[in-house]
Motif scaffolding. Structure first.
Motif: not given
Length: 137
Positions: A21-34
């Motif tokens: 969902d949008c909460y988990l997408k934001a978490l996944i995207y952010t953690v995935g940056i680096s």
């Protein structure tokens, strides 16, 4: 906008696998940056329990940049400051004022990850970033 091909692939595959969902997408995207944080995904999130792991903030591998990623990722996921909660001897939550201060906009966004952080906010709050009429001079 993605930081790398690896960031994109991580985001796409993890979102699909977890039906994000949008909460988990934001978490996944952010953690995935680096790469540092992306390669340690399981240190951030328990996929079975579907919960974050706030204790990762104190891991020895964390750098000033990865700590910013961690704080924003968790804040977007929980709408709170989960790494600022400490527990006393009776398991009562106590908030660390010093840690709470580190969630300020300047402490989070004043780094090279800022453009990607904005994208993470857009993922978390899609209704507020939809196209709309705005005044342009």
């Amino acid at each position: 906008m993605f930081a790398s091909k690896e960031h994109y692939e991580f985001f796409k595959q993890t979102c699909e696998r977890l039906n994000a969902d949008c909460y988990l997408k934001a978490l996944i995207y952010t953690v995935g940056i680096s790469e540092d944080t992306r390669s340690r995904w399981s240190s951030f999130y328990d996929e079975k329990e579907r919960t974050i792991k706030p204790e990762v903030i104190n891991s020895g591998w964390q750098t000033s940049g990865s700590v910013r990623i961690t704080r924003l990722a968790f804040q977007l996921f929980t709408d709170s400051t989960p790494t600022a909660i400490e527990y006393d001897k009776d398991d009562n939550p106590q908030y660390s004022f010093k840690e709470c201060q580190l969630y300020s906009v300047s402490d989070t966004f004043c780094c090279s990850y800022a453009p990607f952080f904005v994208e993470a906010v857009k993922l978390r709050y899609p209704d507020y970033f939809s196209p709309r009429k705005v005044y342009r001079q």
